[in-house]
Design a protein around this motif. Structure first.
Motif, PDB file in Angstrom:
ATOM      1  N   UNK A 264       0.948  -1.304  -0.042  1.00 41.78           N
ATOM      2  CA  UNK A 264       0.046  -0.047  -0.116  1.00 41.78           C
ATOM      3  C   UNK A 264       0.850   1.394  -0.064  1.00 41.78           C
ATOM      4  N   UNK A 265       1.931   1.337   0.740  1.00 43.22           N
ATOM      5  CA  UNK A 265       3.087   2.427   0.844  1.00 43.22           C
ATOM      6  C   UNK A 265       3.403   2.648  -0.438  1.00 43.22           C
ATOM      7  N   UNK A 266       4.079   1.541  -0.873  1.00 43.33           N
ATOM      8  CA  UNK A 266       4.668   1.655  -2.183  1.00 43.33           C
ATOM      9  C   UNK A 266       3.820   2.252  -3.418  1.00 43.33           C
ATOM     10  N   UNK A 267       2.709   1.534  -3.393  1.00 43.69           N
ATOM     11  CA  UNK A 267       1.565   2.215  -4.435  1.00 43.69           C
ATOM     12  C   UNK A 267       1.371   3.673  -4.196  1.00 43.69           C
ATOM     13  N   UNK A 268       0.961   4.014  -2.883  1.00 48.94           N
ATOM     14  CA  UNK A 268       0.714   5.286  -2.912  1.00 48.94           C
ATOM     15  C   UNK A 268       1.907   6.319  -3.252  1.00 48.94           C
ATOM     16  N   UNK A 269       3.193   5.997  -2.955  1.00 47.64           N
ATOM     17  CA  UNK A 269       4.251   6.449  -3.211  1.00 47.64           C
ATOM     18  C   UNK A 269       4.516   6.682  -4.799  1.00 47.64           C
ATOM     19  N   UNK A 270       4.221   5.469  -5.536  1.00 49.99           N
ATOM     20  CA  UNK A 270       4.133   5.668  -6.830  1.00 49.99           C
ATOM     21  C   UNK A 270       3.199   6.870  -7.250  1.00 49.99           C
ATOM     22  N   UNK A 271       1.829   6.430  -6.732  1.00 42.12           N
ATOM     23  CA  UNK A 271       0.987   7.599  -7.365  1.00 42.12           C
ATOM     24  C   UNK A 271       1.235   9.101  -6.893  1.00 42.12           C
ATOM     25  N   UNK A 272       1.760   9.313  -5.812  1.00 39.35           N
ATOM     26  CA  UNK A 272       1.954  10.571  -5.204  1.00 39.35           C
ATOM     27  C   UNK A 272       3.385  11.360  -6.092  1.00 39.35           C
ATOM     28  N   UNK A 273       4.439  10.395  -6.490  1.00 36.26           N
ATOM     29  CA  UNK A 273       5.426  10.746  -7.208  1.00 36.26           C
ATOM     30  C   UNK A 273       5.187  11.107  -8.649  1.00 36.26           C
ATOM     31  N   UNK A 274       4.176  10.447  -9.279  1.00 38.37           N
ATOM     32  CA  UNK A 274       3.453  10.531 -10.659  1.00 38.37           C
ATOM     33  C   UNK A 274       2.787  11.821 -10.719  1.00 38.37           C
TER      34      UNK A 274
END
Length: 58
Positions: free
Chosen positions: A6-16
């Motif tokens: 969940x954290x990884x996916x949130x980080x990817x979305x936030x970075x994008x």
């Protein structure tokens, strides 16, 4: 492992989204004014060309 995913996916979305915001901001602040200025120059060139032809046509 579930929290990591969940954290990884949130980080990817936030970075994008941050990158997309930066690109949009750059386009608004840098690219768009240059394009507008080029359009004005083109319109002035066309107007001057018409005026020149009109003045020499008489």
């Amino acid at each position: 492992m579930k929290h990591f995913t969940k954290g990884f996916l949130f980080g990817v979305v936030a970075t994008a989204s941050a990158v997309a915001g930066a690109v949009f901001s750059f386009k608004k602040k840098v690219v768009q004014p240059i394009e507008e200025q080029e359009e004005r120059f083109e319109e002035n060139r066309k107007r001057a060309n018409r005026k020149s032809h009109s003045a020499h046509h008489v």
